[in-house]
Design a protein around this motif. Structure first.
Motif, mmCIF file in Angstrom:
data_model
loop_
_atom_site.group_PDB
_atom_site.id
_atom_site.type_symbol
_atom_site.label_atom_id
_atom_site.label_comp_id
_atom_site.label_asym_id
_atom_site.label_seq_id
_atom_site.Cartn_x
_atom_site.Cartn_y
_atom_site.Cartn_z
ATOM 1 N N SER A 31 -1.853 -6.245 -4.091
ATOM 2 C CA SER A 31 -2.573 -5.777 -5.407
ATOM 3 C C SER A 31 -3.362 -4.567 -5.110
ATOM 4 O O SER A 31 -4.111 -4.231 -5.979
ATOM 5 N N GLU A 38 1.807 -1.107 -7.811
ATOM 6 C CA GLU A 38 2.137 -1.810 -8.890
ATOM 7 C C GLU A 38 3.521 -1.623 -9.161
ATOM 8 O O GLU A 38 4.325 -2.467 -9.726
ATOM 9 N N GLU A 88 6.555 -4.028 -8.313
ATOM 10 C CA GLU A 88 7.160 -5.191 -9.162
ATOM 11 C C GLU A 88 8.538 -5.161 -9.182
ATOM 12 O O GLU A 88 9.194 -4.140 -9.688
ATOM 13 N N VAL A 113 9.230 -9.293 -5.536
ATOM 14 C CA VAL A 113 7.920 -9.106 -5.936
ATOM 15 C C VAL A 113 7.702 -9.613 -7.578
ATOM 16 O O VAL A 113 8.276 -8.852 -8.259
ATOM 17 N N GLY A 159 3.075 -9.584 -8.825
ATOM 18 C CA GLY A 159 1.939 -9.131 -7.423
ATOM 19 C C GLY A 159 2.409 -10.008 -6.335
ATOM 20 O O GLY A 159 1.271 -10.128 -5.482
ATOM 21 N N LYS A 160 3.352 -11.060 -6.526
ATOM 22 C CA LYS A 160 3.410 -11.891 -5.296
ATOM 23 C C LYS A 160 4.858 -11.932 -4.756
ATOM 24 O O LYS A 160 5.795 -11.744 -5.725
#
Lengths: 311, 435, 312
Positions: free
Chosen positions: B283, B288, B291, B406, B409-410
């Motif tokens: 994060s 970003e 993703e 992804v 964000g994980k």
């Protein structure tokens, strides 16, 4: 990617590097010009500026500041702190060595390790990011003369960020300010007088020792400022000073030791060519060629490409 | 000085030295060296087993060093709680190798002759392993590396160096290639660091991709000291369908960020080795754009829905939260995809010592032989990463590989490749070499 | 060469030989390593200490010796002794070329030029990684690491070979500074202008000094590869150039014994410091600053100044 946009992109990247290098190298050049000593710890002041920027923004974020406010605080405080540390080093170490060039080199190698290792102890071994005050992607247009005549389009990948443009502008403004300061202000006059002839300056009542401490501090502050500007693009890391030092050596040599204007021109050349050479050569080969070229410049044209022969 | 060494070649003035040592040790003249000698010869069987751990505490491998140590400490706490090894407690002796090959070799000497360690282990960076391994062989000190380099299985090291706890890059790549070509796209551009670790990727990816029916259209090498990356991205061919990226070192965050800025909204598929972002928070600002992209993971960083209990126990022991960060500090992200290797290696050392009836440093050779005889490690508390096969001839283990996407964000695991699909032909037979 | 000189230096060699039988294993290993690295420092001292050439690039000579020896053994299966000679030859050649170019400059420029050349040499090692195996480095094949029946990886053999090498370098260094040639070098260091006015060809003598210096440094690098079996780019990095400077300064620049004393002292200082802090290079930094401030003569230099006036 087409060649045109590629070159454009490489030049934009080169301009960012040139901007940061010009700031950093003019600090080194200032110190050499006035004090006639080479500061090997200069790269560490750059690193320290980046690390201090992280520390200040972290602290400010703890107080609830926004990204822009935090960054401004870092840009003001980090060079001040680093400049003070450098001035203290000048008074406690360099002054006692009578500014003997070779002993200063050895002592500043020591200072290099002290700063670097102290940062490792205090800041840690990881690379840490600082958030840019603003950072939006700007897609850039390109033009071509196709079958439908002149047209403008946005090629794939040709872009920069608003922050990178800001770095270039900020460096230009700062360098102009530095030039004005050196040529128009009384302090600048004193510095130039000391540069020309330290003993004569003393005879005219100029406190040379204090001038030296201030110059050494100011040189370090310029490097720190370069560090603050770069840290939102890269991250702060305790080993980042080494390559930066080598690059600023190169710039200062090409520009002619001690010549501020030459330094800026050389920074633009080195920064731009770093971007453009990478278009044609593999990066390691480019570095080998550049390093050898600089060594040979120093061997065969010791006054630098733009310098005049010294007295 | 230890009588374990059975030298084949003659040592210059060697007999005299030993003779003199013994004579002097008996005499008053060598009083200063006595305590050292005494400790050597009278090693009690209840004394702790010492495991020397070469830690990357400084230099570019520092984040790995920190987590390797935490994992090792946790593993030894478990082993000790379960009664130690052969009834003896186990102790970790940590030394910083500065991520430097010369220092790493000296550290091995320190383990072998000063802190009297039974075995040495640790070390991720391959130049450190390559630099230290010859010393391990000379010292006749079993050296268990957790490096994922192909140096062990390629045959360039020696009989005393093993990698039983982590898979090597070559097998990782052969496990990833079919996924790349089948799911993401046939035309692959690879971006890798311009040094040995990157070369393992460079040399092994193209054949693996071609075998899977795809094509590597460009290979972009970036020097490990590079700090700005945008100027390399235009070299990515326009028809690239997948970018395969693996970077390491302090510049990786910049690398990913600038790649995002380069491509903007129109990016090809991205597949990365998590090495690029080990110890980095997904994060972080600028990330970003990752993703929806894919990563290889040696072991999942984030807690998955179907995580087995023994993995949860492992994570709790090491001190990981659900995001794979330290439970003490959420910004201190772990090197999950590699550090499990320390945990498993220590359990293999235990198993090897128990199988060989290890008593003292005189049994080091028996320990190596016992580990070489091992074949399977079943998934469980000792091997949380999964079921593995060990090849005693090449000293290399083969295990499952994870592909994660992804999402929010994980990293969520989308595919697990079992060890059977990661094998390749032997390139060396260490068991035929002398000790 | 006076008798007193000889006794002192032969005495050190005798003590080191006696230590071979006395030292516990770990320290025995350290001393072997220190002796080889001290040869590197002895080489550096000839340029820096006696001739006043502040080079920041001696790691390239150490590296030339190391890679010359290592690559010969690794790629062409040349045994240790001839491979060592190849390494020494590489270093001699490199120092000649670098000397011819770099000695056109002086003082600060000389320092930067040597730094740049060394950096280029380091990058060349990385660039030709197909051949040099880049920064991973490589292991010198163990069958090449033997001189006749003696296995260099054996602890005792290693120590004795290191001692022989060290004794050789020490005696050459002692002999050199007691020669007229050595005295001219010192004169160059003290006042180059005057030496030139006295009719000495200063350029050629500086070149000779740098070549001898680089060759001895290379001999140490080549021996390191043979004795410790690993060749890697980190040995050619800028840090190793600085190490040589540090060791010589600490022991005493322009003293024959200084390089060994400095290397030994710094080695143990850093070894002990690693137990206290991760930032052990801090010790090196502090030592450099304190030395330039308070003891520019180094340990042996201070002894000479206070106790023993004619120590070489």
């Amino acid at each position: 990617m087409d060649f045109g946009p590629y070159l454009m992109l490489a030049m934009l990247e080169g301009a960012v590097l040139a901007a940061v290098l010009a700031l950093m190298a003019s600090g080194l050049s200032l110190v050499f010009g006035v004090m006639r000593v080479v500061n090997v710890a200069h790269g560490e002041f750059y690193m320290l500026g980046a690390v201090m920027a992280w520390v200040v923004t972290q602290f400010m974020a703890g107080l609830g500041g926004g990204a822009a406010v935090n960054f401004i605080a870092a840009a003001v405080l980090a060079p001040l702190i680093v400049g003070t540390i450098a001035a203290a080093a000048d008074i406690t170490i360099l002054k006692r060595l009578d500014y003997d060039p070779e002993r200063v080199i050895v002592a500043t190698i020591g200072v290099l390790y002290i700063i670097q290792q102290a940062s490792l102890m205090g800041y840690g071994p990881d690379a840490k990011p600082v958030i840019a005050p603003f950072n939006s992607r700007i897609a850039l247009p390109w033009f071509e003369f196709g079958e439908e005549g002149f047209q403008i389009y946005f090629p794939w990948g040709l872009s920069t960020t608003s922050y990178k443009l800001f770095v270039i502008v900020a460096a230009v403004v700062l360098l102009f300010a530095l030039r004005l300061f050196m040529t128009r202000s009384r302090a600048g006059l004193i510095m130039r007088a000391t540069q020309l002839d330290g003993e004569m300056a003393t005879a005219f009542g100029i406190p040379v020792e204090r001038v030296y401490a201030i110059v050494f501090g100011a040189g370090a502050a310029l490097a720190a400022l370069a560090g603050v500007l770069i840290v939102p693009i890269q991250q702060a890391h305790y080993l980042m000073g080494g390559d930066a030092l080598l690059l600023s050596f190169i710039v200062v040599i090409i520009g002619g030791l001690g010549s501020l204007a030459g330094t800026v021109v050389a920074a633009v050349i080195i920064g731009m060519s770093d971007g453009i050479i990478s278009v044609f050569f593999t990066p390691t080969l480019a570095k080998i060629i550049a390093t050898l070229a600089v060594a040979l410049v120093l061997v065969f044209r010791p006054q630098g490409l733009f310098g005049v022969k010294s007295r | 000085m230890t009588e374990t060494s059975s030298k084949t070649k003659t040592g210059l003035i060697s007999p005299t030295r030993r003779g003199a040592l013994k004579t002097l040790a008996a005499g008053a003249g060598a009083a200063a060296t006595m305590p050292l000698w005494a400790r050597y010869s009278s090693a009690q069987s209840s004394a702790p087993i010492k495991i020397g751990f070469g830690k990357h505490a400084t230099g570019i491998g520092a984040a790995y060093g920190r987590w390797y140590e935490r994992t090792s400490v946790a593993a030894l706490a478990k082993i000790n709680a379960e009664g130690g090894i052969n009834g003896r407690p186990v102790e970790l002796v940590t030394e910083d190798d500065g991520t430097d090959p010369r220092r790493a070799a000296e550290v091995l000497e320190k383990f072998a002759s000063q802190s009297e360690c039974d075995v040495a282990f640790g070390t991720l960076f391959s130049h450190v392993v390559v630099g230290a391994a010859p010393r391990a062989a000379e010292l006749k000190l079993p050296y268990f590396v957790v490096s994922e380099g192909h140096h062990v299985a390629s045959g360039m090291l020696n009989r005393w160096t093993l990698q039983p706890g982590i898979t090597d890059v070559k097998s990782q790549i052969s496990a990833m290639a079919p996924f790349l070509t089948d799911v993401l796209g046939k035309k692959v551009t690879m971006i890798f660091p311009d040094y040995a670790f990157g070369y393992d990727h460079r040399d092994n990816l193209a054949p693996a991709i071609e075998a899977a029916g795809g094509e590597v259209v460009a290979k972009i090498a970036i020097p490990p000291t590079e700090t700005s990356f945008t100027k390399y991205f235009p070299k990515i061919p326009r028809d690239t369908e997948v970018i395969y990226h693996v970077m390491i070192g302090p510049g990786v965050l910049t690398f990913v960020k600038e790649m995002g800025e380069f491509f903007g909204p129109s990016r090809p598929e991205l597949f990365g080795f998590i090495d690029s972002l080990e110890a980095t928070d997904l994060s972080s600002p600028g990330l970003e754009f990752l993703e929806g992209t894919y990563f290889w993971e040696g072991m999942p960083r984030y807690l998955q829905d179907d995580t087995p209990d023994y993995v949860k126990a492992y994570r709790d022991a090491v001190g990981l939260d659900a995001n794979g960060a330290s439970t003490a500090d959420a910004s201190d992200v772990s090197t999950s995809a590699h550090m499990f290797g320390c945990w498993e290696t220590l359990h293999i050392i235990k198993a090897g010592m128990e199988a060989s009836g290890y008593q003292s440093t005189a049994d080091r050779q028996k320990l190596i032989e016992a580990v070489e005889a091992m074949t399977m490690f079943e998934a469980g508390p000792d091997h949380p990463q999964g079921t593995k096969m060990f090849n005693g001839k090449t000293h290399q283990v083969f295990g499952p590989q994870y592909i994660s996407k992804v999402e929010g964000g994980k990293l969520s695991v989308v595919k697990t490749v079992p060890y059977e699909e990661t094998l390749y032909d032997d390139e060396v037979d260490y068991t035929s070499m002398s000790f | 060469m006076t008798r007193k000189d000889l006794i002192t230096h032969l005495g050190l060699i005798a003590v080191l030989f006696a230590l071979h039988f006395l030292l516990p294993t770990y320290h025995h290993g350290i001393f072997a390593r220190v002796m080889v690295l001290a040869v590197y420092a002895i080489g550096y001292n000839i340029a820096f200490g006696y001739t006043g050439l502040l080079s920041l690039g001696h790691a390239m000579f150490f590296g030339a010796g190391m890679y010359g020896m290592g690559l010969a053994a690794y790629h062409f299966a040349i045994p240790a002794l001839p491979a060592w000679l190849i390494g020494v030859g590489c270093a001699a050649l490199l120092s000649l070329v670098v000397g011819l170019l770099a000695l056109r400059t002086q003082d600060v420029s000389f320092m930067i030029v040597t730094l740049m050349f060394a950096q280029a040499a380091y990058l060349i090692i990385l660039y030709f990684s197909e051949f040099t195996r880049g920064d991973d480095g490589f292991v010198v094949p163990s069958d090449m690491r033997a001189i006749g029946p003696w296995d260099l990886s054996d602890e005792s053999t290693r120590y004795i070979v290191a001692l022989i090498l060290f004794s050789g370098a020490l005696m050459i260094s002692l002999w050199l500074v007691r020669q007229p040639f050595g005295r001219v070098l010192v004169a160059l260091r003290e006042n180059e202008e005057r030496a030139r006015l006295l009719g000495y060809d200063t350029g050629r003598r500086k070149l000779a000094s740098l070549v001898i210096s680089g060759t001895i440094s290379g001999a140490a690098g080549a021996a390191y590869a043979g004795l410790f079996g690993y060749v890697g780019a980190s040995f050619a990095g800028v840090q190793y150039s600085i190490f040589a400077l540090l060791w010589v300064l600490l022991g005493g620049a322009g003293t024959v014994l200084g390089p060994f004393i400095g290397t030994l002292f710094m080695f143990y200082l850093i070894d002990l410091a690693t137990e206290v802090t991760e930032a052990y290079m801090l010790i090196a930094g502090v030592a450099l600053v304190l030395l330039t401030l308070f003891a520019p003569q180094g340990i042996v230099g201070e002894i000479r100044r206070r106790l023993w006036k004619d120590l070489p």
